[in-house]
Design a protein around this motif. Structure first.
Motif, mmCIF file in Angstrom:
data_model
loop_
_atom_site.group_PDB
_atom_site.id
_atom_site.type_symbol
_atom_site.label_atom_id
_atom_site.label_comp_id
_atom_site.label_asym_id
_atom_site.label_seq_id
_atom_site.Cartn_x
_atom_site.Cartn_y
_atom_site.Cartn_z
ATOM 1 N N ARG A 92 21.242 -50.780 19.245
ATOM 2 C CA ARG A 92 20.360 -49.680 19.645
ATOM 3 C C ARG A 92 20.764 -48.381 18.952
ATOM 4 O O ARG A 92 19.915 -47.626 18.469
ATOM 5 N N ARG A 93 22.056 -48.122 18.884
ATOM 6 C CA ARG A 93 22.532 -46.896 18.219
ATOM 7 C C ARG A 93 22.194 -46.918 16.725
ATOM 8 O O ARG A 93 21.830 -45.894 16.144
ATOM 9 N N MET A 94 22.330 -48.067 16.082
ATOM 10 C CA MET A 94 21.988 -48.161 14.661
ATOM 11 C C MET A 94 20.498 -47.939 14.446
ATOM 12 O O MET A 94 20.078 -47.252 13.506
ATOM 13 N N LEU A 95 19.679 -48.508 15.328
ATOM 14 C CA LEU A 95 18.226 -48.382 15.195
ATOM 15 C C LEU A 95 17.800 -46.923 15.308
ATOM 16 O O LEU A 95 17.035 -46.418 14.464
ATOM 17 N N VAL A 96 18.298 -46.231 16.329
ATOM 18 C CA VAL A 96 17.923 -44.830 16.530
ATOM 19 C C VAL A 96 18.398 -43.973 15.363
ATOM 20 O O VAL A 96 17.664 -43.097 14.876
ATOM 21 N N ALA A 97 19.616 -44.211 14.878
ATOM 22 C CA ALA A 97 20.132 -43.440 13.748
ATOM 23 C C ALA A 97 19.303 -43.678 12.494
ATOM 24 O O ALA A 97 19.012 -42.733 11.749
ATOM 25 N N ALA A 98 18.890 -44.905 12.255
ATOM 26 C CA ALA A 98 18.090 -45.215 11.065
ATOM 27 C C ALA A 98 16.743 -44.514 11.115
ATOM 28 O O ALA A 98 16.252 -44.002 10.095
ATOM 29 N N LEU A 99 16.129 -44.463 12.304
ATOM 30 C CA LEU A 99 14.845 -43.764 12.436
ATOM 31 C C LEU A 99 15.033 -42.261 12.306
ATOM 32 O O LEU A 99 14.257 -41.581 11.619
ATOM 33 N N ALA A 100 16.070 -41.738 12.955
ATOM 34 C CA ALA A 100 16.305 -40.292 12.929
ATOM 35 C C ALA A 100 16.589 -39.795 11.516
ATOM 36 O O ALA A 100 16.197 -38.681 11.152
ATOM 37 N N CYS A 101 17.263 -40.599 10.699
ATOM 38 C CA CYS A 101 17.604 -40.216 9.327
ATOM 39 C C CYS A 101 16.529 -40.603 8.325
ATOM 40 O O CYS A 101 16.714 -40.456 7.118
ATOM 41 N N ASP A 102 15.413 -41.146 8.834
ATOM 42 C CA ASP A 102 14.282 -41.550 7.994
ATOM 43 C C ASP A 102 14.680 -42.596 6.960
ATOM 44 O O ASP A 102 14.152 -42.637 5.849
ATOM 45 N N LEU A 103 15.644 -43.438 7.317
ATOM 46 C CA LEU A 103 15.999 -44.552 6.453
ATOM 47 C C LEU A 103 14.980 -45.674 6.566
ATOM 48 O O LEU A 103 14.870 -46.517 5.686
ATOM 49 N N THR A 104 14.243 -45.688 7.668
ATOM 50 C CA THR A 104 13.168 -46.646 7.851
ATOM 51 C C THR A 104 12.148 -46.039 8.792
ATOM 52 O O THR A 104 12.467 -45.130 9.573
ATOM 53 N N ARG A 105 10.918 -46.512 8.715
ATOM 54 C CA ARG A 105 9.874 -46.066 9.637
ATOM 55 C C ARG A 105 9.552 -47.147 10.667
ATOM 56 O O ARG A 105 8.882 -46.876 11.660
ATOM 57 N N VAL A 106 9.996 -48.368 10.411
ATOM 58 C CA VAL A 106 9.695 -49.489 11.311
ATOM 59 C C VAL A 106 10.966 -50.292 11.522
ATOM 60 O O VAL A 106 11.702 -50.568 10.580
ATOM 61 N N ALA A 107 11.228 -50.657 12.754
ATOM 62 C CA ALA A 107 12.399 -51.483 13.066
ATOM 63 C C ALA A 107 12.014 -52.508 14.121
ATOM 64 O O ALA A 107 11.175 -52.237 14.983
ATOM 65 N N SER A 108 12.600 -53.681 14.045
ATOM 66 C CA SER A 108 12.348 -54.714 15.055
ATOM 67 C C SER A 108 13.676 -55.263 15.539
ATOM 68 O O SER A 108 14.629 -55.383 14.769
ATOM 69 N N VAL A 109 13.727 -55.588 16.814
ATOM 70 C CA VAL A 109 14.947 -56.104 17.430
ATOM 71 C C VAL A 109 14.586 -57.297 18.305
ATOM 72 O O VAL A 109 13.652 -57.229 19.106
ATOM 73 N N ILE A 110 15.309 -58.385 18.130
ATOM 74 C CA ILE A 110 15.184 -59.554 19.008
ATOM 75 C C ILE A 110 16.459 -59.605 19.838
ATOM 76 O O ILE A 110 17.538 -59.880 19.318
ATOM 77 N N LEU A 111 16.348 -59.290 21.118
ATOM 78 C CA LEU A 111 17.530 -59.234 21.979
ATOM 79 C C LEU A 111 17.979 -60.614 22.442
ATOM 80 O O LEU A 111 19.085 -60.763 22.953
ATOM 81 N N ALA A 112 17.130 -61.606 22.283
ATOM 82 C CA ALA A 112 17.497 -62.984 22.622
ATOM 83 C C ALA A 112 16.633 -63.914 21.803
ATOM 84 O O ALA A 112 15.477 -63.598 21.511
#
Length: 250
Positions: A92-112
């Protein structure tokens, strides 16, 4: 090996210090927040799994004589799953940081994974999610679903805590939470639940429940890409897309 590794952040501190002197107060705070977030990620990624990493033994299913690796589903080892909440936090921390730094505009996570073998022993549950689903153990399934809903809520909180422009990262984001099945225990593909969090800068109307009346989920996905500025007439197989989903736009 860990002692030989130098922190990427420490390696960049001199450049960051030089940059900070040229920034406005707002941008300076952003840089400092970025450094703090990266340090937090760096620390949380150093997670040692409680379980051991060994190849599962071969087993056979039914009358088949061919070896298959279904051990994770047939035999649950709850002690191997204890670090999952910590892993979710790191992701979750990596995802938020990537969006905040504009390294990506779309992210997907499969928690299980689908057909999840995870046993949530930290909730006092020793059976796998997959087994409980087919047993229709509703009290434990409710606990499991509440856990995942809580993980979603934490992501939303982190997005809201991240400043962006005059608002927050959440203000300009859409979070889509979905499941591939309607009812897990009999694998239905209708009445699929989709939860949308965020208005994408006011594009979507929030605070409502929409009954899609059997529309294909491609209609919803078409509405989502329209909200992201993509001009398209259809999404996926045109035979299952009749246009954007009615009632979503503000």
């Amino acid at each position: 090996l860990k002692q030989q590794r130098r922190s990427i952040i420490d390696n960049s501190l001199s450049e960051l210090r030089a940059l900070s002197g040229q920034l406005s107060k707002v941008d300076f705070d952003k840089v400092q927040g970025h450094v703090a977030a990266l340090r937090d990620i760096e620390a949380r990624l150093d997670i040692t799994s409680v379980g051991s990493c060994v190849r599962p033994p071969k087993s056979t299913i039914g009358a088949s004589k061919e070896p298959v690796y279904y051990t994770s589903i047939e035999k649950t080892e709850p002690e191997n799953d204890l670090d999952i909440p910590a892993r979710h936090l790191a992701i979750r921390r990596m995802l938020v940081a990537a969006l905040a730094c504009d390294l990506t505009r779309v992210a997907s996570v499969i928690l299980a994974p689908s057909r999840s073998p995870i046993a949530m022993s930290w909730l006092g549950i020793q059976e796998s999610h997959h087994v409980l689903s087919h047993d229709q153990n509703l009290p434990k399934l409710l606990q499991i679903n509440q856990f995942y809903a809580g993980e979603l809520a934490k992501l939303i909180d982190d997005l809201k805590a991240t400043k962006e422009g005059d608002g927050t990262l959440f203000d300009n984001t859409l979070v889509v939470w979905c499941n591939e099945l309607g009812l897990g225990w009999n694998h239905t593909h209708d009445h699929l639940p989709f939860l949308l969090a965020g208005s994408v800068g006011g594009y979507f109307k929030t605070g409502q429940v929409i009954d899609a009346q059997g529309a294909a989920h491609n209609d919803l996905l078409l509405s989502i890409i329209h909200a992201m500025g993509v001009d398209a007439a259809t999404f996926g197989n045109p035979a299952y897309c009749s246009g954007g989903l009615a009632g979503l736009e503000a």
